[in-house]
Design an enzyme around this catalytic site. Structure first.
Site, PDB file in Angstrom:
ATOM      1  N   ARG A  16      51.344  38.786  36.676  1.00 56.91           N
ATOM      2  CA  ARG A  16      50.797  39.836  35.804  1.00 56.91           C
ATOM      3  C   ARG A  16      49.586  40.542  36.433  1.00 56.91           C
ATOM      4  NH1 ARG A  16      50.745  35.857  30.641  1.00 56.91           N
ATOM      5  NH2 ARG A  16      50.733  34.348  32.354  1.00 56.91           N
ATOM      6  N   ASN A 170      45.266  27.402  22.288  1.00 49.83           N
ATOM      7  CA  ASN A 170      45.076  26.408  23.338  1.00 49.83           C
ATOM      8  C   ASN A 170      44.362  27.092  24.499  1.00 49.83           C
ATOM      9  OD1 ASN A 170      45.375  24.493  25.370  1.00 49.83           O
ATOM     10  ND2 ASN A 170      47.518  25.045  25.774  1.00 49.83           N
ATOM     11  N   ARG A 333      21.178  47.207  57.750  1.00 54.53           N
ATOM     12  CA  ARG A 333      22.440  46.548  58.116  1.00 54.53           C
ATOM     13  C   ARG A 333      22.173  45.128  58.634  1.00 54.53           C
ATOM     14  NH1 ARG A 333      24.992  50.458  62.103  1.00 54.53           N
ATOM     15  NH2 ARG A 333      26.424  48.720  62.281  1.00 54.53           N
ATOM     16  N   LYS A 351      19.487  48.275  62.132  1.00 52.80           N
ATOM     17  CA  LYS A 351      20.548  47.281  62.381  1.00 52.80           C
ATOM     18  C   LYS A 351      20.087  46.315  63.450  1.00 52.80           C
ATOM     19  CE  LYS A 351      23.244  46.931  65.457  1.00 52.80           C
ATOM     20  NZ  LYS A 351      24.123  47.055  66.629  1.00 52.80           N
ATOM     21  N   TYR A 387      23.873  52.303  72.709  1.00 54.87           N
ATOM     22  CA  TYR A 387      25.290  52.047  72.959  1.00 54.87           C
ATOM     23  C   TYR A 387      25.825  53.033  73.982  1.00 54.87           C
ATOM     24  CZ  TYR A 387      30.177  51.147  71.509  1.00 54.87           C
ATOM     25  OH  TYR A 387      31.498  50.798  71.459  1.00 54.87           O
TER      26      TYR A 387
HETATM   27  C1  UD1 Z   1      48.725  28.555  29.497  1.00 57.28           C
HETATM   28  C2  UD1 Z   1      49.207  27.610  28.382  1.00 57.28           C
HETATM   29  C3  UD1 Z   1      48.866  28.237  27.042  1.00 57.28           C
HETATM   30  C4  UD1 Z   1      47.386  28.520  26.956  1.00 57.28           C
HETATM   31  C5  UD1 Z   1      46.908  29.356  28.150  1.00 57.28           C
HETATM   32  C6  UD1 Z   1      45.403  29.411  28.165  1.00 57.28           C
HETATM   33  C7  UD1 Z   1      51.195  26.482  29.251  1.00 57.28           C
HETATM   34  C8  UD1 Z   1      52.674  26.404  29.228  1.00 57.28           C
HETATM   35  N1  UD1 Z   1      50.632  27.417  28.493  1.00 57.28           N
HETATM   36  O1  UD1 Z   1      49.473  29.754  29.389  1.00 57.28           O
HETATM   37  O2  UD1 Z   1      49.238  27.364  26.001  1.00 57.28           O
HETATM   38  O3  UD1 Z   1      47.086  29.186  25.751  1.00 57.28           O
HETATM   39  O4  UD1 Z   1      47.326  28.771  29.395  1.00 57.28           O
HETATM   40  O5  UD1 Z   1      44.910  30.293  29.146  1.00 57.28           O
HETATM   41  O6  UD1 Z   1      50.557  25.686  29.925  1.00 57.28           O
HETATM   42  N2  UD1 Z   1      50.129  27.046  37.137  1.00 57.28           N
HETATM   43  C9  UD1 Z   1      50.520  26.223  38.158  1.00 57.28           C
HETATM   44  N3  UD1 Z   1      51.845  25.989  38.347  1.00 57.28           N
HETATM   45  C10 UD1 Z   1      52.806  26.528  37.557  1.00 57.28           C
HETATM   46  C11 UD1 Z   1      52.398  27.370  36.492  1.00 57.28           C
HETATM   47  C12 UD1 Z   1      51.063  27.602  36.303  1.00 57.28           C
HETATM   48  O7  UD1 Z   1      49.687  25.707  38.896  1.00 57.28           O
HETATM   49  O8  UD1 Z   1      53.991  26.242  37.796  1.00 57.28           O
HETATM   50  C13 UD1 Z   1      48.690  27.305  36.932  1.00 57.28           C
HETATM   51  C14 UD1 Z   1      48.300  28.757  37.094  1.00 57.28           C
HETATM   52  O9  UD1 Z   1      47.851  29.012  38.425  1.00 57.28           O
HETATM   53  C15 UD1 Z   1      47.178  28.923  36.079  1.00 57.28           C
HETATM   54  C16 UD1 Z   1      47.435  27.857  35.054  1.00 57.28           C
HETATM   55  O10 UD1 Z   1      48.358  26.954  35.604  1.00 57.28           O
HETATM   56  O11 UD1 Z   1      45.906  28.703  36.667  1.00 57.28           O
HETATM   57  C17 UD1 Z   1      47.997  28.448  33.742  1.00 57.28           C
HETATM   58  O12 UD1 Z   1      49.210  29.122  34.021  1.00 57.28           O
HETATM   59  P1  UD1 Z   1      49.569  30.507  33.338  1.00 57.28           P
HETATM   60  O13 UD1 Z   1      50.889  30.908  33.824  1.00 57.28           O
HETATM   61  O14 UD1 Z   1      48.450  31.449  33.474  1.00 57.28           O
HETATM   62  O15 UD1 Z   1      49.717  30.037  31.829  1.00 57.28           O
HETATM   63  P2  UD1 Z   1      49.523  30.902  30.529  1.00 57.28           P
HETATM   64  O16 UD1 Z   1      50.755  31.693  30.280  1.00 57.28           O
HETATM   65  O17 UD1 Z   1      48.249  31.619  30.562  1.00 57.28           O
HETATM   66 CA    CA Z   2      46.725  31.913  32.092  1.00 54.53          CA
END
Ligand code: UD1
Ligand code: CA
Length: 460
Positions: A16, A170, A333, A351, A387
């Site tokens: 996104r 959450n 600089r 600089k 220079y």
């Molecule tokens: C998530 C929560 C949601 C909460 C929100 C808060 C889940 C399913 N949903 O949604 O309930 O309200 O955060 O901000 O958890 N990431 C990974 N691996 C993955 C997917 C995600 O490391 O496979 C990491 C992303 O880099 C990110 C975090 O997890 O930092 C959250 O993932 P994101 O896709 O942003 O979740 P949200 O849709 O925001």
């Molecule tokens: Ca998120």
């Protein structure tokens, strides 16, 4: 005391954001989001931190360095799947594990601390950090039962009409009993609208096992913002900016327009400094007391001495002494070292140059690759010609010298102590101390020549 651990989720692509840059590396006030998260959560005092990263994450590792271990999530199959990647490193640990998203850069160490304390005091297996969102769009909603106990979390995309009306969200931060977390994760499925393994499903799984699950409601929704797109990024930037500015103001710094002043988080500012609007102070800058910065000034990685004034100027990677006057419209600089009580006036560029105490470059000059002593006066339009198209050479101007206006000092060259260079000179050879050097054509006046010339032209 219970041992405390953290898992930071940072493997998501961040589609996104519509960016080639890894989502959690997008900066908020100059620092990647995930670095804010790591710093704040680590401040609680942890046995170990594990960060889950995806492909192309070398940069994340570069920023976070030795302050965390890393595990790779090869495919981004959801937040639950991400946590499972830490299992090898974490499964045998006893204690509390906080899971934090790398895209919630505003949560403070105080909130993390309160969440840990609440979780451990309640003796819960899981505690969710929740908040009341004025606009809960996109967040997982916290579903409570008739006794007001947390039952489960439903993702926005999976929620019913009724569930979407819930404004308790959450935040994506949770404390878990470490062993219970990894047990429950085994049961998480990807049977949902996104086909992902959701970490929040652990809540319902634990609840169904009659384990104690609780929520800790943050009083401050601003802190819990999750950055999924550029609109939220700008919001995070704004909240962080005002928070940092407020801290400085409470420490005795005057900020004339906090909405319009950008101070990055590692900047140190002493009391009685005044900052005018349109100013950006970044990097590891230190501003000493009574300095006046701005308006419309950028200071990056600089030390600025006490009582120094910098107006409408740009200064980078340099040291500026005490009671120095800079600007308006000066450009300092990298690697400039400006002595106390010096003056750098309008349209002056400095600089990689040292300028001694009380020396003045007041107008329209370029001083690069130079060593200028103290009490030197550099006249308007002076250029160190440093220079030759390939190499850079040093200009040395010793103490108490006076460089006349519009002089070219062709480096390498030394102007000896206490010497004068006549205005308009092009200096190619060293000037001994205590001398006057004139290097320009001598003037001849041809009297009456002007009218003779005019007549000749008219007669043509
Ligand atoms: C998530 C929560 C949601 C909460 C929100 C808060 C889940 C399913 N949903 O949604 O309930 O309200 O955060 O901000 O958890 N990431 C990974 N691996 C993955 C997917 C995600 O490391 O496979 C990491 C992303 O880099 C990110 C975090 O997890 O930092 C959250 O993932 P994101 O896709 O942003 O979740 P949200 O849709 O925001
Ligand atoms: Ca998120």
């Amino acid at each position: 005391m219970t041992k405390r651990y953290a898992i930071i989720l940072a493997a998501g692509q961040g589609t996104r954001m519509k960016s080639k840059l890894y989502k959690v590396l997008h900066p908020v006030l100059g620092k990647p989001m995930v670095q804010h998260v790591l710093e704040q959560v680590s401040a609680v005092g942890l046995e170990e931190v594990v960060t889950v990263v995806g492909f192309g994450s070398d940069k994340v590792k570069e920023y976070l360095g030795d302050n965390t271990k890393f595990v790779l999530q090869e495919e981004q199959l959801g937040t639950g799947h991400a946590v499972i990647q830490a299992e090898e490193l974490m499964k045998d640990k006893k204690g509390t594990t906080i899971v934090v998203c790398g895209d919630t850069p505003l949560i403070t160490k105080e909130t993390f601390q309160q969440l840990f304390d609440h979780h451990e005091k309640e003796g819960s297996k899981a505690t969710i950090l929740t908040a009341k969102a004025p606009n809960p769009f996109g967040y997982g909603r916290v579903i409570r039962n008739a006794h007001n106990e947390v039952e489960r979390i439903v993702e926005h995309k999976d929620a019913t009409h009724e569930e979407l009306l819930v404004d308790e969200i959450n935040t994506g931060t949770y404390c878990f009993d470490n062993e219970a977390l990894f047990e429950a994760l085994k049961e998480v499925s990807n049977d949902n609208s996104q086909g992902e393994y959701y970490l929040p499903d652990v809540i319902e799984i634990l609840k169904n096992k009659s384990e104690k699950v609780s929520a800790f409601l943050s009083s401050n929704f601003d802190e819990t913002l999750g950055v999924n797109d550029r609109v939220a990024l700008a919001q995070a930037e704004k909240t962080m900016k005002l928070r940092i500015n407020e801290q400085h103001m409470r420490n005795g710094v005057s900020i004339i327009d906090p909405e319009n002043t950008y101070i990055h988080s590692d900047v140190v500012i002493e009391s009685d400094v005044v900052i005018y609007p349109g100013t950006i102070i970044s990097g590891k800058s230190i501003i000493h007391e009574h300095a006046i910065i701005g308006p419309n000034t950028e200071v990056s990685n600089c030390e600025v001495g006490a009582h120094t004034v910098i107006k409408q100027s740009v200064a980078t990677d340099s040291r500026i002494g005490e009671r120095v006057n800079v600007g308006p419209y000066a450009h300092i600089r990298p690697d400039a070292n400006i002595g106390d009580e010096a003056k750098i006036g309008n349209f002056v560029e400095i600089k990689k140059a040292e300028l001694g105490k009380g020396s003045k470059v007041s107008h329209l000059s370029y001083i690069g690759d130079a060593k200028v002593g103290s009490n030197v006066n550099i006249g308007c339009g002076t250029i160190t010609v440093n220079y030759d198209g390939k190499n850079k050479y040093l200009t040395t101007i010793e103490d108490d010298s006076f460089i006349g206006c519009n002089s070219n000092l062709i480096a390498p060259v030394t102007i000896g102590k206490g010497s004068y260079v006549a205005a308009g000179s092009t200096i190619t050879k060293n000037v001994p101390e205590d001398s006057l050097s004139v290097a320009r054509a001598r003037q001849t006046n041809k009297e009456g020549y002007a009218s003779r010339l005019k007549k000749r032209l008219e007669d043509k």
